[in-house]
Design a protein around this motif. Sequence first.
Motif, PDB file in Angstrom:
ATOM      1  N   ARG A 105       7.932   4.592  -6.110  1.00  0.00           N
ATOM      2  CA  ARG A 105       6.715   5.248  -5.471  1.00  0.00           C
ATOM      3  C   ARG A 105       5.634   5.830  -6.420  1.00  0.00           C
ATOM      4  N   ALA A 106       6.181   6.549  -7.260  1.00  0.00           N
ATOM      5  CA  ALA A 106       5.586   7.115  -8.362  1.00  0.00           C
ATOM      6  C   ALA A 106       4.566   6.171  -9.086  1.00  0.00           C
ATOM      7  N   TYR A 107       5.108   5.029  -9.516  1.00  0.00           N
ATOM      8  CA  TYR A 107       4.356   3.905 -10.003  1.00  0.00           C
ATOM      9  C   TYR A 107       3.138   3.670  -9.175  1.00  0.00           C
ATOM     10  N   LYS A 108       3.307   3.405  -7.859  1.00  0.00           N
ATOM     11  CA  LYS A 108       2.347   3.094  -7.237  1.00  0.00           C
ATOM     12  C   LYS A 108       1.112   4.021  -7.181  1.00  0.00           C
ATOM     13  N   ALA A 109       1.534   5.228  -6.930  1.00  0.00           N
ATOM     14  CA  ALA A 109       0.653   6.240  -6.859  1.00  0.00           C
ATOM     15  C   ALA A 109      -0.094   6.556  -7.967  1.00  0.00           C
ATOM     16  N   LEU A 110       0.294   6.224  -9.027  1.00  0.00           N
ATOM     17  CA  LEU A 110      -0.424   6.326 -10.293  1.00  0.00           C
ATOM     18  C   LEU A 110      -1.480   5.205 -10.183  1.00  0.00           C
ATOM     19  N   LEU A 111      -1.091   4.054  -9.963  1.00  0.00           N
ATOM     20  CA  LEU A 111      -2.161   2.976  -9.882  1.00  0.00           C
ATOM     21  C   LEU A 111      -3.425   3.425  -8.993  1.00  0.00           C
ATOM     22  N   LYS A 112      -2.996   3.994  -7.803  1.00  0.00           N
ATOM     23  CA  LYS A 112      -4.114   4.492  -7.114  1.00  0.00           C
ATOM     24  C   LYS A 112      -4.875   5.462  -7.708  1.00  0.00           C
ATOM     25  N   ILE A 113      -4.205   6.597  -8.491  1.00  0.00           N
ATOM     26  CA  ILE A 113      -4.940   7.784  -8.998  1.00  0.00           C
ATOM     27  C   ILE A 113      -5.799   7.199 -10.078  1.00  0.00           C
TER      28      ILE A 113
END
Length: 613
Positions: free
Chosen positions: A583-591
């Motif tokens: 989930r952190a990986y996906k959040a970083l892509l969005k950021i």
Amino acid sequence: MKIVIASGKGGTGKTTVALNLAYYLNVVCGEKVQLIDCDVETPNASLFLDINYRENLDCNLLKPVIDAEKCVACGKCVHACEYHALARVRDSILTFHELCHSCHACAYVCESGAIDMEPVKIGIIKQGRVRESFEFLQGELNVGEVQAPQVISELKTYYQEEAIVIIDAPPGTACSVVSSMSGSEYGILVTEPTPFGLNDLKLAVELACKMGLKVGVVLNRSCDEDAFIEDYLKEVGIPLMGKIRYDLQYAKSYSSGKLLLQQHPELEQNFEQIWSRMSELKKVNMFHQKLPVERETYRLQDSSMVHHQLEELVVISGKGGTGKTTITAALSRLVPNKVLADNDVDAANLCLMYDTSVLNSELFIGGKVCAINPENCTNCGVCLEACQFDAIFVEDGQHVIQEMNCEGCMLCEKICPTHSIESRSEAAGEKYVSVSDDGNLYLSHAKLFVGAENSGKLVTNVRQTARDVAYTRGEPLVVSDGPPGAGCPVISAITGVTHVLVVTEATKSGMLDLEKTLKLLKHFSLTSFVIINKYDLNEEVTAQIENTCARYPSKVIGKIPCDQEVHYALVNNRDLISHGKGRAYKALLKIWGTLNEELPYLSAKKKKQWRVL
């Protein structure tokens, strides 16, 4: 008994251990305890305690005030100041109190009597008592001030000799930690089972050995992958005093400002074990620092005439352990053309995330230290009386200078009537330029030697080297991993940058330190963006952080959830983008998408043809 709780990096749980050990000894064991928060840049221990404060005391230092009528502008005071806190401009002398170390050298050399040393407030000391429990002291350094060791020294004058004194030290291994450790007998070092944790534990062990402490280690956030930490401790002969296992509920209690022992009584046995093993702590052999061999295999071009055309994004945090370096490493994988700079010279970990080899290395000369020649010294005591840093003492009838305490002001050398004191330049660290194995990524980084003063000079040097690399390679951007806190190293890291990205976490301490950071950025008129890490630890605190950012204003560009995949990535020396899941990986892509919209220069794909001004 004085016990200092320390760590080589922030965010390992140092304050958590200090708080709960003090609570255990006082409430459970009935011992008289005094807890002292010496992390004066970002003191957080009070957030977890119900304190009845008795008084606040100003912490003042004597700093020079020039009497214009007496001053003849001869410039002797300017030449005497090793910190560039005085300047001669035409027929007058200007003072810069934020640079002054209060060594009094300027006043000693002034022959016209034009300099008076007058008190200037650099912070405060709070005294109080935790309700129906132990004594508490806290120091707070004013934002923008650099003399953290002086506030810590003032705090230590309030030690209660009859109590068990628990000292929560600042993170790292620089001069403020030396001040916190000085005079203590025992040191408990707190670490975590990650490559970052091991790297910084080694630095903390080296400093504790130099300070002559009896040392033990507490392993926080323990999991099934602790073996490499335990293997290291066996190798150096340091006892593992206890473990605190990773538990999301513990993290949530911390985020709300709750003491673990009050919320999770099962942890009482952990602190019972830690306390029972105090008798096993012992001094270990001194680590002998071998100075590195300088080398240069990559010739850099001087960028001093073009560096202001470079874009520079720096990532900082008000406290350690928010995920600043983890996020910097991940976002850096997505930026196409850049040079990296690790400005966290006290605990440089960015290089651990990449497979790199060193191209250039060079010693960093931070300042000078003095030594007394016993053959010429008459032990008159002039130097002892003049030294403002308690660096001179008498041993077996002979005056001696303690190098760890020497600030290099050179006053003793200037005033010695028999010229028995000599100074020498002292290496304070090592600078590096490294390249990734595929040749696509260049990194400027450094290692501050343990116990050295982190004045910001080395940070500035690392940044300049990164600019030189960018200029040499035609890269348009420098991405920097900044130091935590709000002191001099942070000021050196943010001065003149294009934008600042602040990483915080959804905890009460994270919110407090974020606000201090935003005040500092506002003071320097810098545009900033904020990432809230572990936002789902405490949704209420997350909302408070968003409201705080709106007041400054500073835009929140993304939130990252708690994710065990982050730990798995770090244990395997991989950044989250390379790890590619969670989930952190996906959040970083969005950021990254949001950040790219805000700062289009991050995606510049063309090399830069620099125009020399």
